[in-house]
Design a protein around this motif. Structure first.
Motif, PDB file in Angstrom:
ATOM      1  N   MET A 137       0.844  -1.215   0.000  1.00 15.03           N
ATOM      2  CA  MET A 137       0.000   0.000   0.000  1.00 15.03           C
ATOM      3  C   MET A 137       0.869   1.251   0.000  1.00 15.03           C
ATOM      4  N   THR A 138       1.666   1.394   1.083  1.00 10.25           N
ATOM      5  CA  THR A 138       2.564   2.531   1.160  1.00 10.25           C
ATOM      6  C   THR A 138       3.596   2.432   0.037  1.00 10.25           C
ATOM      7  N   GLN A 139       3.919   1.193  -0.336  1.00 10.08           N
ATOM      8  CA  GLN A 139       4.842   0.933  -1.428  1.00 10.08           C
ATOM      9  C   GLN A 139       4.268   1.478  -2.737  1.00 10.08           C
ATOM     10  N   ASN A 140       2.959   1.225  -2.913  1.00  5.83           N
ATOM     11  CA  ASN A 140       2.291   1.715  -4.103  1.00  5.83           C
ATOM     12  C   ASN A 140       2.340   3.234  -4.177  1.00  5.83           C
ATOM     13  N   LEU A 141       2.128   3.892  -3.042  1.00  4.12           N
ATOM     14  CA  LEU A 141       2.213   5.355  -3.016  1.00  4.12           C
ATOM     15  C   LEU A 141       3.614   5.804  -3.400  1.00  4.12           C
ATOM     16  N   ASP A 142       4.621   5.111  -2.889  1.00  6.07           N
ATOM     17  CA  ASP A 142       6.003   5.412  -3.267  1.00  6.07           C
ATOM     18  C   ASP A 142       6.132   5.416  -4.788  1.00  6.07           C
ATOM     19  N   LEU A 143       5.678   4.338  -5.396  1.00  6.78           N
ATOM     20  CA  LEU A 143       5.842   4.177  -6.844  1.00  6.78           C
ATOM     21  C   LEU A 143       5.051   5.219  -7.614  1.00  6.78           C
ATOM     22  N   VAL A 144       3.832   5.486  -7.179  1.00  9.60           N
ATOM     23  CA  VAL A 144       2.986   6.451  -7.892  1.00  9.60           C
ATOM     24  C   VAL A 144       3.582   7.850  -7.804  1.00  9.60           C
ATOM     25  N   ALA A 198       4.141   1.504 -11.624  1.00  8.36           N
ATOM     26  CA  ALA A 198       3.332   2.294 -10.691  1.00  8.36           C
ATOM     27  C   ALA A 198       1.831   2.067 -10.928  1.00  8.36           C
ATOM     28  N   GLY A 199       1.514   1.354 -12.001  1.00 11.70           N
ATOM     29  CA  GLY A 199       0.102   1.089 -12.313  1.00 11.70           C
ATOM     30  C   GLY A 199      -0.584   2.218 -13.043  1.00 11.70           C
ATOM     31  N   LEU A 200       0.172   3.251 -13.401  1.00 11.97           N
ATOM     32  CA  LEU A 200      -0.441   4.428 -14.023  1.00 11.97           C
ATOM     33  C   LEU A 200      -0.781   4.195 -15.495  1.00 11.97           C
ATOM     34  N   ILE A 201      -0.100   3.245 -16.115  1.00 15.37           N
ATOM     35  CA  ILE A 201      -0.472   2.854 -17.478  1.00 15.37           C
ATOM     36  C   ILE A 201      -0.456   1.324 -17.558  1.00 15.37           C
ATOM     37  N   SER A 202      -1.147   0.807 -18.578  1.00 15.93           N
ATOM     38  CA  SER A 202      -1.021  -0.611 -18.879  1.00 15.93           C
ATOM     39  C   SER A 202      -0.443  -0.712 -20.277  1.00 15.93           C
ATOM     40  N   CYS A 256       0.129   1.576 -25.255  1.00 16.88           N
ATOM     41  CA  CYS A 256       0.140   2.110 -23.895  1.00 16.88           C
ATOM     42  C   CYS A 256      -1.196   2.781 -23.615  1.00 16.88           C
ATOM     43  N   LYS A 257      -1.745   2.447 -22.471  1.00 17.52           N
ATOM     44  CA  LYS A 257      -3.081   2.927 -22.111  1.00 17.52           C
ATOM     45  C   LYS A 257      -3.036   3.553 -20.724  1.00 17.52           C
ATOM     46  N   LEU A 258      -3.602   4.722 -20.604  1.00 12.90           N
ATOM     47  CA  LEU A 258      -3.671   5.390 -19.302  1.00 12.90           C
ATOM     48  C   LEU A 258      -4.565   4.607 -18.345  1.00 12.90           C
ATOM     49  N   GLU A 259      -4.119   4.489 -17.099  1.00 10.75           N
ATOM     50  CA  GLU A 259      -4.934   3.850 -16.053  1.00 10.75           C
ATOM     51  C   GLU A 259      -5.153   4.859 -14.931  1.00 10.75           C
ATOM     52  N   PRO A 260      -6.098   5.773 -15.134  1.00  8.83           N
ATOM     53  CA  PRO A 260      -6.233   6.890 -14.190  1.00  8.83           C
ATOM     54  C   PRO A 260      -6.632   6.464 -12.783  1.00  8.83           C
ATOM     55  N   ASP A 261      -7.183   5.264 -12.644  1.00  8.10           N
ATOM     56  CA  ASP A 261      -7.575   4.806 -11.306  1.00  8.10           C
ATOM     57  C   ASP A 261      -6.392   4.740 -10.347  1.00  8.10           C
ATOM     58  N   ALA A 262      -5.189   4.501 -10.909  1.00  7.81           N
ATOM     59  CA  ALA A 262      -4.003   4.419 -10.050  1.00  7.81           C
ATOM     60  C   ALA A 262      -3.730   5.740  -9.344  1.00  7.81           C
ATOM     61  N   LEU A 263      -4.238   6.827  -9.920  1.00  3.39           N
ATOM     62  CA  LEU A 263      -4.053   8.141  -9.290  1.00  3.39           C
ATOM     63  C   LEU A 263      -4.923   8.305  -8.056  1.00  3.39           C
ATOM     64  N   LYS A 264      -5.948   7.482  -7.992  1.00  2.00           N
ATOM     65  CA  LYS A 264      -6.914   7.643  -6.924  1.00  2.00           C
ATOM     66  C   LYS A 264      -6.280   7.425  -5.552  1.00  2.00           C
ATOM     67  N   VAL A 265      -5.424   6.418  -5.438  1.00  2.00           N
ATOM     68  CA  VAL A 265      -4.761   6.140  -4.156  1.00  2.00           C
ATOM     69  C   VAL A 265      -4.045   7.401  -3.670  1.00  2.00           C
ATOM     70  N   ALA A 266      -3.282   7.998  -4.593  1.00  2.00           N
ATOM     71  CA  ALA A 266      -2.530   9.200  -4.249  1.00  2.00           C
ATOM     72  C   ALA A 266      -3.484  10.349  -3.916  1.00  2.00           C
ATOM     73  N   SER A 267      -4.525  10.454  -4.704  1.00  3.25           N
ATOM     74  CA  SER A 267      -5.494  11.526  -4.511  1.00  3.25           C
ATOM     75  C   SER A 267      -6.157  11.418  -3.138  1.00  3.25           C
ATOM     76  N   VAL A 268      -6.545  10.194  -2.790  1.00  3.89           N
ATOM     77  CA  VAL A 268      -7.186   9.978  -1.494  1.00  3.89           C
ATOM     78  C   VAL A 268      -6.208  10.297  -0.368  1.00  3.89           C
ATOM     79  N   TRP A 269      -4.974   9.881  -0.534  1.00  5.90           N
ATOM     80  CA  TRP A 269      -3.969  10.192   0.497  1.00  5.90           C
ATOM     81  C   TRP A 269      -3.875  11.700   0.707  1.00  5.90           C
ATOM     82  N   MET A 270      -3.832  12.437  -0.383  1.00  4.31           N
ATOM     83  CA  MET A 270      -3.700  13.890  -0.288  1.00  4.31           C
ATOM     84  C   MET A 270      -4.920  14.540   0.343  1.00  4.31           C
ATOM     85  N   GLN A 271      -6.044  13.880   0.211  1.00  9.42           N
ATOM     86  CA  GLN A 271      -7.260  14.464   0.767  1.00  9.42           C
ATOM     87  C   GLN A 271      -7.237  14.496   2.281  1.00  9.42           C
TER      88      GLN A 271
END
Lengths: 108, 108
Positions: B1-8, B55-59, B69-84
């Motif tokens: 989880m925190t690892q994912n945030l690191d990567l994103v 980082a899961g940001l693209i597939s 290459c395809k954008l995976e915007p859902d990966a931004l959500k983790v970061a977005s929620v953290w910032m909230q």
DNA sequence: ACTATATTCAACCATATGGTTGAGTGATGA
DNA sequence: TCATCACTCAACCATATGGTTGAATATAGT
């Protein structure tokens, strides 16, 4: 601008720094107190705080021999707005979003 | 989880990678086409794409010799929620926020 | 079969990052 | 005054990052 995003995102990429930000959410803290929970030298924490400071995420106010660290959450806004360009976060609707927040969180 | 945030967050800390994400917002792209506007080797772009991918940001979907290459915007959500968790973005109100978005952006 | 295209691999380079230690600076307080 | 406390500086180390080049792989088209 893009430089600022570089600094903010890079600062957020480290778990220690994110933990520090979370701690500062509670209250302002002195450098030594920030360092206390971490299994890491004071110097290392001091460096982390400088990185957060250069990114604008915290401010540091030296009073006597104590340097107080204060969260500056506004610096997250640039990053937040950038991210809103993706997925369901539409930048166009930011104003509406802020009106929504004002209504939902009157005393935040 | 925190690892994912690191990567994103680390992935987002580079201007080239943010530019790539913006490009992919328009449409899916092949690696060569992603690389075209940049004054940089194809290998360098390939590495950036791998970082975005981890980082899961693209597939990346290889079809024949072309890797799409395809954008995976859902990966931004983790970061977005953290910032909230900071400033005016209260995580508690996420559900209300999503209801708000559904109402404001019916076809997004 | 041959050639061109799309992408990756391997090796290398310079610099940045995250950490350490030991010494240094400056304010505090008995 | 003098020791202590809060913090920074300088030097160092290992590893990561962002880039390069040249060769390799694999699919596509003629």
């Amino acid at each position: 601008m893009t430089q600022n995003l570089d600094l903010v995102f890079a600062a957020l990429a480290d778990p220690t720094r994110r933990a520090i930000l979370s701690m500062l959410l509670e209250d302002d803290m002195a450098v030594t107190d920030v360092a206390e929970p971490f299994d890491m030298s004071l110097t290392a924490i001091s460096k982390h705080l400088n990185i957060l400071s250069r990114a604008g995420l915290i401010s540091q106010d030296r009073r006597g021999r104590v340097k107080w660290c204060k969260l500056e959450p506004d610096a997250l806004k640039v990053a937040s707005v950038w991210m809103q360009g993706f997925g369901q976060f539409e930048p166009v609707h930011l104003d509406a979003f802020e009106r929504f927040l004002k209504a939902e969180l009157p005393d935040a």
